[in-house]
Design a protein around this motif. Structure first.
Motif, PDB file in Angstrom:
ATOM      1  N   MET A 135       0.646  -1.470   0.140  1.00  0.00           N
ATOM      2  CA  MET A 135      -0.202   0.082   0.050  1.00  0.00           C
ATOM      3  C   MET A 135       0.405   1.262  -0.096  1.00  0.00           C
ATOM      4  SD  MET A 135      -3.130  -1.751   0.358  1.00  0.00           S
ATOM      5  CE  MET A 135      -4.125   0.061   0.611  1.00  0.00           C
ATOM      6  N   TYR A 143      -8.093  -1.415  10.181  1.00  0.00           N
ATOM      7  CA  TYR A 143      -7.214  -2.277   9.449  1.00  0.00           C
ATOM      8  C   TYR A 143      -7.102  -3.344   9.444  1.00  0.00           C
ATOM      9  CZ  TYR A 143      -5.109   1.996   9.318  1.00  0.00           C
ATOM     10  OH  TYR A 143      -5.387   3.665   9.002  1.00  0.00           O
ATOM     11  N   PHE A 203      -1.743   1.762  -4.443  1.00  0.00           N
ATOM     12  CA  PHE A 203      -2.038   0.152  -3.526  1.00  0.00           C
ATOM     13  C   PHE A 203      -0.305  -0.479  -3.904  1.00  0.00           C
ATOM     14  CE2 PHE A 203      -6.061   0.441  -5.080  1.00  0.00           C
ATOM     15  CZ  PHE A 203      -6.598  -0.347  -3.843  1.00  0.00           C
ATOM     16  N   HIS A 250      -1.240  -5.476  -1.036  1.00  0.00           N
ATOM     17  CA  HIS A 250      -2.844  -5.357  -1.155  1.00  0.00           C
ATOM     18  C   HIS A 250      -3.125  -6.966  -2.247  1.00  0.00           C
ATOM     19  CE1 HIS A 250      -6.984  -5.140  -2.771  1.00  0.00           C
ATOM     20  NE2 HIS A 250      -6.996  -3.947  -1.539  1.00  0.00           N
ATOM     21  N   TYR A 310     -11.243   3.739   1.606  1.00  0.00           N
ATOM     22  CA  TYR A 310     -11.224   3.089   2.337  1.00  0.00           C
ATOM     23  C   TYR A 310     -12.457   1.991   1.413  1.00  0.00           C
ATOM     24  CZ  TYR A 310     -11.097   0.143   7.666  1.00  0.00           C
ATOM     25  OH  TYR A 310     -10.948  -1.132   7.522  1.00  0.00           O
ATOM     26  N   TRP A 360     -10.209   0.252  -0.301  1.00  0.00           N
ATOM     27  CA  TRP A 360      -8.510  -0.648  -0.064  1.00  0.00           C
ATOM     28  C   TRP A 360      -8.860  -2.232   0.629  1.00  0.00           C
ATOM     29  CZ3 TRP A 360      -5.851   2.965   4.966  1.00  0.00           C
ATOM     30  CH2 TRP A 360      -5.403   3.243   4.119  1.00  0.00           C
TER      31      TRP A 360
END
Lengths: 304, 243
Positions: free
Chosen positions: A1, A128, A232, A294, B111, B114
């Protein structure tokens, strides 16, 4: 990331504020701290949290709509954080004001603030840790590290403030800071070891569903960059990653421990210890983001 | 419950990018706002797309296959991008299972991108909101269009008919039959996102040709025996034993 500096500043600043507040409330409960010292600590807490909140707005494409982020607290850890942070800040503000003005209810605000503080740690880490396919993050270590590193920097800050305003509190705070920093170093090292041994669950084979051991990407489908190739990838060579990891191990743990130990003789080293540790934690958080890979990157192995 | 989805036939896709350009054209012209480009004619062009076609080489020379791989939002049945959205801008439509972004609610926190293992979402740097494939929701639900045109732009554009569109929850739909009978599979099954879009695998195309297939044993033009290359004129050929 790709590490986002807004989020790096947010998580490190509120972490220190939370650690500081928990220690202040603990000292208040034990009747160790002067009111004047607690007020100073409360103000510092507020300033740190406000700076963190300010930094977080730079992460948003539409900061004017940020209020909407409180709506989906039933499912989203990010939404929960958006609620927990103002509750924490509001409690600290009321607690500080109650102490300064001599209003009743400081204990209630202390309790509410401590509760919000714990919830906020949980929310921040779970943002996270709940992304299960970001395997470097999807671990209990993420939560433990956020709590320990936040509390460690908060304790170092508390010791630095005590050295300035209430010197007799500095030695116990230094002891707590050393304990938390050692615990943080152990936990972060264990998570580094875990991440080094991770085997990615997704492969190019599962990503495109072709079960052949030898697949090479010829083209990503476009010549220029895209959101997928920017967001990413940290874009740093391996040497920078190694430098960042070693750098944060020294700056966030080794050097602050040395300075904390020396502060027994030279109390004026404590502010230096906090600054060094905070810089180390910035680097730690940068590495935390950069290290996670990722699975979408499997689709962008070759730019052509 | 309806779950609209695409089924993409990797055996047929020739990598022409017609689906990419038609997607861009339709969706940049739509009511939901443009898909902006940054420096489209500059040295480092960048832009927002809902659909990309990637190319992979499978195998080692000389035994290689070139696989063109169209990639867009898979409209997962359990989309990980939806529950993480703090504002509710990212949602899955109950009536047809399309995963959409409400551009008026999106705060641009990224977000959701992700939280998508497929990289299906692209942040629009100009509009500062997250964008993604809408499965041409404005086309497929438009009652003013003739029924055979109520399909995503990419499906209508594909010259090879590599893209099928339909309800994967209806067991008799074209897409369900294709998934069932041609080995349709989902991407990254290890994360249990249950993508609705499926891919049909490459197949080895084999053909058996017998000598008399090449000469048409019962060709009336040769019945006079003037064509000496056919020695067994009138003898039974493979077609006579077919049943």
């Amino acid at each position: 990331m790709k590490p986002a500096f807004s989020v790096i500043f947010l998580t490190t600043l509120i972490g220190a504020a939370q650690g500081l507040f928990l220690l202040l409330v603990g000292s208040q409960a034990l009747g160790l701290a002067h009111t004047e010292f607690l007020i100073l600590g409360g103000v510092v807490c507020l300033v740190l949290a406000a700076l963190g909140l300010f930094a977080s707005f730079f992460h948003l494409g539409h900061p004017e709509r940020a209020w909407r982020a409180a709506t989906m607290w039933r499912t989203s850890w990010l939404s929960r954080e958006v609620i927990a942070l103002p509750v924490f800040m509001g409690s600290v503000l009321c607690w500080t004001a109650s102490l300064a003005m001599g209003w009743p209810g400081a204990a209630v605000w202390a309790l509410l603030g401590a509760l919000a503080c714990v919830v906020l740690f949980l929310c921040t880490a779970m943002i996270y840790a709940s992304l299960k396919f970001l395997q470097e993050w999807a671990s209990a270590y993420t939560l433990v590290n956020y709590v320990l590193l936040g509390c460690a920097s908060g304790a170092t800050l508390a010791a630095a403030l005590a050295a300035l305003r209430q010197a007799e509190l500095a030695p116990p705070y230094v002891l707590i800071a050393i304990t938390l920093t050692v615990a943080g170093a152990v936990s972060r090292s264990l998570s580094l070891r875990r991440n080094a041994r991770l085997r990615p669950r997704s492969t190019l084979q599962t990503a495109i569903g072709i079960r052949h051991p030898h697949i090479v990407q010829i083209a990503t489908g476009f010549l220029g960059g895209s959101f997928n190739t920017r967001e990413f990838f940290h874009g740093q060579p391996q040497a920078v990653m190694v430098l960042a990891r070693n750098g944060f191990l020294v700056l966030a743990f080794a050097l602050p421990l040395l300075l904390l130990a020396l502060s027994i003789s030279y109390p004026m080293l404590l502010p230096v210890a906090f600054v060094v540790q905070y810089l180390g934690l910035l680097l730690e958080r940068w590495f935390f983001f950069a290290q996670s890979s990722h699975p979408q990157n499997l689709y962008y192995q070759r730019s052509a | 419950m309806t779950q609209l989805a695409l089924v993409i036939d990797l055996n047929v896709c020739v990598g022409c990018h017609a689906c990419v350009t038609s997607c861009k054209q339709w969706n940049t012209s739509g009511s939901a706002g443009p898909l902006t480009d940054d420096k489209p004619y500059g040295a480092d062009p960048s832009g927002t797309f809902f659909n990309r076609v990637q190319t992979f080489e499978v195998g080692s020379f000389p035994n290689t296959q070139t696989v063109h791989f169209p990639k867009s939002c898979l409209h997962c049945e359990d989309p990980p991008c939806v529950p993480v959205c703090p504002t509710g801008a990212s949602y899955k439509r109950a009536e047809d299972g399309i995963v959409l972004v409400d551009y008026d609610k999106c705060i641009g926190c990224k977000y959701c991108s992700w939280a998508c293992p497929y990289g299906a979402r692209e942040f629009d740097e100009d509009r500062k909101v997250m964008t993604k494939c809408t499965l041409c929701v404005d086309r497929v639900t438009d009652q003013s269009l003739p029924e055979d045109r109520r399909k995503p732009a990419c499906v209508l554009a594909c010259p090879a008919s590599a893209r099928l569109f339909g309800d994967v929850h209806d067991p008799d739909s074209e897409v369900s039959v294709a998934i069932r009978e041609r080995g349709g599979y989902a991407l990254m099954p290890e994360w249990n996102t249950r993508p609705s879009n499926h891919y049909l695998p490459r197949q080895r195309t084999a053909m058996t040709i017998r000598p008399d297939d090449l000469v048409r044993a019962d060709n009336p033009l040769k019945i006079d025996g003037q064509q000496p290359e056919l020695p067994q004129l009138g003898a039974p050929g493979s077609e006579d034993y077919a049943t």
